[in-house]
Design a protein around this motif. Structure first.
Motif, PDB file in Angstrom:
ATOM      1  N   ALA A   1       7.947   2.821  -0.794  1.00  0.00           N
ATOM      2  CA  ALA A   1       6.777   3.115  -1.652  1.00  0.00           C
ATOM      3  C   ALA A   1       6.846   1.867  -2.482  1.00  0.00           C
ATOM      4  O   ALA A   1       7.861   1.531  -3.202  1.00  0.00           O
ATOM      5  CB  ALA A   1       6.431   4.278  -2.034  1.00  0.00           C
ATOM      6  N   SER A   2       5.700   1.305  -2.888  1.00  0.00           N
ATOM      7  CA  SER A   2       5.764  -0.004  -3.710  1.00  0.00           C
ATOM      8  C   SER A   2       5.903   0.693  -5.416  1.00  0.00           C
ATOM      9  O   SER A   2       5.500   1.758  -5.359  1.00  0.00           O
ATOM     10  CB  SER A   2       4.708  -0.959  -3.608  1.00  0.00           C
ATOM     11  N   LEU A   3       6.489  -0.026  -6.081  1.00  0.00           N
ATOM     12  CA  LEU A   3       6.534   0.409  -7.680  1.00  0.00           C
ATOM     13  C   LEU A   3       5.000   0.754  -7.985  1.00  0.00           C
ATOM     14  O   LEU A   3       5.037   1.270  -8.733  1.00  0.00           O
ATOM     15  CB  LEU A   3       7.377  -0.663  -8.475  1.00  0.00           C
ATOM     16  N   GLU A   4       4.165  -0.379  -7.913  1.00  0.00           N
ATOM     17  CA  GLU A   4       2.890  -0.283  -8.354  1.00  0.00           C
ATOM     18  C   GLU A   4       2.394   0.968  -7.830  1.00  0.00           C
ATOM     19  O   GLU A   4       1.719   1.674  -8.780  1.00  0.00           O
ATOM     20  CB  GLU A   4       1.908  -1.424  -7.868  1.00  0.00           C
ATOM     21  N   ARG A   5       2.470   1.337  -6.486  1.00  0.00           N
ATOM     22  CA  ARG A   5       1.675   2.604  -6.331  1.00  0.00           C
ATOM     23  C   ARG A   5       2.417   3.803  -6.767  1.00  0.00           C
ATOM     24  O   ARG A   5       1.694   4.729  -7.107  1.00  0.00           O
ATOM     25  CB  ARG A   5       1.803   2.835  -4.759  1.00  0.00           C
ATOM     26  N   LEU A   6       3.759   3.978  -6.909  1.00  0.00           N
ATOM     27  CA  LEU A   6       4.589   4.893  -7.695  1.00  0.00           C
ATOM     28  C   LEU A   6       3.869   5.100  -8.946  1.00  0.00           C
ATOM     29  O   LEU A   6       3.778   6.300  -9.560  1.00  0.00           O
ATOM     30  CB  LEU A   6       6.039   4.860  -7.419  1.00  0.00           C
ATOM     31  N   ALA A   7       3.875   3.947  -9.748  1.00  0.00           N
ATOM     32  CA  ALA A   7       3.683   4.001 -11.063  1.00  0.00           C
ATOM     33  C   ALA A   7       2.237   4.516 -11.506  1.00  0.00           C
ATOM     34  O   ALA A   7       1.750   5.380 -12.319  1.00  0.00           O
ATOM     35  CB  ALA A   7       3.747   2.716 -11.706  1.00  0.00           C
ATOM     36  N   VAL A   8       1.260   4.288 -10.676  1.00  0.00           N
ATOM     37  CA  VAL A   8      -0.359   4.635 -10.702  1.00  0.00           C
ATOM     38  C   VAL A   8      -0.520   5.841 -10.091  1.00  0.00           C
ATOM     39  O   VAL A   8      -1.140   6.842 -10.711  1.00  0.00           O
ATOM     40  CB  VAL A   8      -1.152   3.658 -10.070  1.00  0.00           C
ATOM     41  N   SER A   9       0.405   6.421  -9.126  1.00  0.00           N
ATOM     42  CA  SER A   9      -0.124   7.739  -8.414  1.00  0.00           C
ATOM     43  C   SER A   9       0.686   8.618  -7.871  1.00  0.00           C
ATOM     44  O   SER A   9       0.295   9.625  -7.494  1.00  0.00           O
ATOM     45  CB  SER A   9      -1.298   7.205  -7.103  1.00  0.00           C
ATOM     46  N   ASP A  10       1.901   8.364  -8.075  1.00  0.00           N
ATOM     47  CA  ASP A  10       2.939   9.484  -7.938  1.00  0.00           C
ATOM     48  C   ASP A  10       2.702  10.656  -8.539  1.00  0.00           C
ATOM     49  O   ASP A  10       2.117  10.925  -9.832  1.00  0.00           O
ATOM     50  CB  ASP A  10       4.421   9.235  -7.962  1.00  0.00           C
TER      51      ASP A  10
ATOM     52  N   VAL B   1       7.116   2.755 -13.996  1.00  0.00           N
ATOM     53  CA  VAL B   1       6.714   1.811 -14.793  1.00  0.00           C
ATOM     54  C   VAL B   1       7.603   0.860 -15.288  1.00  0.00           C
ATOM     55  O   VAL B   1       7.696  -0.323 -15.743  1.00  0.00           O
ATOM     56  CB  VAL B   1       5.762   2.477 -15.838  1.00  0.00           C
ATOM     57  N   GLU B   2       8.750   1.754 -15.789  1.00  0.00           N
ATOM     58  CA  GLU B   2       9.893   0.882 -16.493  1.00  0.00           C
ATOM     59  C   GLU B   2      10.566  -0.149 -15.519  1.00  0.00           C
ATOM     60  O   GLU B   2      10.842  -1.324 -16.020  1.00  0.00           O
ATOM     61  CB  GLU B   2      10.993   1.897 -16.754  1.00  0.00           C
ATOM     62  N   ALA B   3      10.912   0.185 -14.308  1.00  0.00           N
ATOM     63  CA  ALA B   3      11.244  -0.966 -13.467  1.00  0.00           C
ATOM     64  C   ALA B   3      10.188  -2.067 -13.516  1.00  0.00           C
ATOM     65  O   ALA B   3      10.618  -3.286 -13.199  1.00  0.00           O
ATOM     66  CB  ALA B   3      11.508  -0.237 -11.834  1.00  0.00           C
ATOM     67  N   LEU B   4       8.860  -1.680 -13.314  1.00  0.00           N
ATOM     68  CA  LEU B   4       7.792  -3.000 -13.175  1.00  0.00           C
ATOM     69  C   LEU B   4       7.874  -3.706 -14.446  1.00  0.00           C
ATOM     70  O   LEU B   4       7.856  -5.112 -14.281  1.00  0.00           O
ATOM     71  CB  LEU B   4       6.481  -2.187 -13.337  1.00  0.00           C
ATOM     72  N   GLY B   5       8.189  -3.308 -15.755  1.00  0.00           N
ATOM     73  CA  GLY B   5       8.671  -4.115 -16.673  1.00  0.00           C
ATOM     74  C   GLY B   5       9.523  -5.055 -16.674  1.00  0.00           C
ATOM     75  O   GLY B   5       9.420  -6.162 -17.335  1.00  0.00           O
ATOM     76  N   SER B   6      10.649  -4.861 -15.845  1.00  0.00           N
ATOM     77  CA  SER B   6      11.550  -5.811 -15.672  1.00  0.00           C
ATOM     78  C   SER B   6      11.389  -6.925 -14.632  1.00  0.00           C
ATOM     79  O   SER B   6      12.243  -7.826 -14.450  1.00  0.00           O
ATOM     80  CB  SER B   6      12.943  -5.278 -15.300  1.00  0.00           C
ATOM     81  N   THR B   7       9.904  -6.800 -14.006  1.00  0.00           N
ATOM     82  CA  THR B   7       9.846  -7.715 -12.819  1.00  0.00           C
ATOM     83  C   THR B   7       8.998  -8.962 -13.435  1.00  0.00           C
ATOM     84  O   THR B   7       8.825 -10.011 -12.552  1.00  0.00           O
ATOM     85  CB  THR B   7       9.153  -7.013 -11.859  1.00  0.00           C
ATOM     86  N   GLY B   8       8.284  -8.921 -14.853  1.00  0.00           N
ATOM     87  CA  GLY B   8       7.729  -9.931 -15.205  1.00  0.00           C
ATOM     88  C   GLY B   8       6.468  -9.648 -15.163  1.00  0.00           C
ATOM     89  O   GLY B   8       5.762  -8.846 -14.841  1.00  0.00           O
ATOM     90  N   SER B   9       5.885 -10.955 -15.308  1.00  0.00           N
ATOM     91  CA  SER B   9       4.126 -10.900 -15.841  1.00  0.00           C
ATOM     92  C   SER B   9       3.529 -10.603 -14.660  1.00  0.00           C
ATOM     93  O   SER B   9       2.287 -10.269 -14.794  1.00  0.00           O
ATOM     94  CB  SER B   9       3.738 -12.225 -16.285  1.00  0.00           C
ATOM     95  N   ASP B  10       3.841 -10.496 -13.300  1.00  0.00           N
ATOM     96  CA  ASP B  10       3.508 -10.472 -12.178  1.00  0.00           C
ATOM     97  C   ASP B  10       2.780  -8.967 -12.118  1.00  0.00           C
ATOM     98  O   ASP B  10       2.027  -8.345 -11.528  1.00  0.00           O
ATOM     99  CB  ASP B  10       4.015 -10.708 -11.020  1.00  0.00           C
ATOM    100  N   ALA B  11       3.697  -8.043 -12.883  1.00  0.00           N
ATOM    101  CA  ALA B  11       3.360  -6.625 -13.029  1.00  0.00           C
ATOM    102  C   ALA B  11       2.225  -6.196 -14.067  1.00  0.00           C
ATOM    103  O   ALA B  11       1.993  -5.031 -14.107  1.00  0.00           O
ATOM    104  CB  ALA B  11       4.583  -6.064 -13.263  1.00  0.00           C
ATOM    105  N   LEU B  12       1.933  -7.170 -14.658  1.00  0.00           N
ATOM    106  CA  LEU B  12       0.966  -6.666 -15.909  1.00  0.00           C
ATOM    107  C   LEU B  12      -0.260  -6.065 -15.203  1.00  0.00           C
ATOM    108  O   LEU B  12      -0.761  -4.922 -15.760  1.00  0.00           O
ATOM    109  CB  LEU B  12       0.650  -7.912 -16.721  1.00  0.00           C
ATOM    110  N   PRO B  13      -1.030  -6.651 -14.168  1.00  0.00           N
ATOM    111  CA  PRO B  13      -2.114  -5.705 -13.806  1.00  0.00           C
ATOM    112  C   PRO B  13      -1.752  -4.283 -13.449  1.00  0.00           C
ATOM    113  O   PRO B  13      -2.550  -3.463 -13.755  1.00  0.00           O
ATOM    114  CB  PRO B  13      -2.551  -6.822 -12.509  1.00  0.00           C
ATOM    115  N   ALA B  14      -0.667  -4.117 -12.799  1.00  0.00           N
ATOM    116  CA  ALA B  14      -0.465  -2.548 -12.400  1.00  0.00           C
ATOM    117  C   ALA B  14       0.007  -1.907 -13.704  1.00  0.00           C
ATOM    118  O   ALA B  14      -0.596  -0.748 -13.887  1.00  0.00           O
ATOM    119  CB  ALA B  14       0.715  -2.580 -11.587  1.00  0.00           C
TER     120      ALA B  14
END
Length: 85
Positions: free
Chosen positions: A1-10, A20-33
């Motif tokens: 499962a993608s981090l974005e999907r897990l962050a939004v809907s798990d 969400v914490e993992a997304l924060g470490s991936t950079g600005s591409d994660a900002l929309p999620a």
């Protein structure tokens, strides 16, 4: 499962926060999620998204907070403004 999907809907709060914490470490591409998560109803996950946006940092993060100050639910707008400052 993608981090974005897990962050939004798990269904599990702890999984959403970890994603969400993992997304924060991936950079600005994660900002929309992260913005989508910040707009959610769960305050614990919203706070984690705020921390993750801060982790991304820079102009992109400031622009995210500015957008959220106007587009987030009313109870989250104050948090967005506070984090922007």
């Amino acid at each position: 499962a993608s981090l974005e999907r897990l962050a939004v809907s798990d269904s599990e709060r702890a999984v959403r926060i970890a994603a969400v914490e993992a997304l924060g470490s991936t950079g600005s591409d994660a900002l929309p999620a992260l913005e989508a998560v910040f707009r959610g109803n769960d305050w614990a996950v919203r706070r984690a998204a705020g921390r993750a946006i801060t982790t991304v940092g820079g102009r992109e993060a400031a622009e995210s907070y500015a957008r959220l100050a106007f587009s987030a639910p009313p109870d989250a707008q104050l948090l967005a403004v506070t984090l922007l400052l």
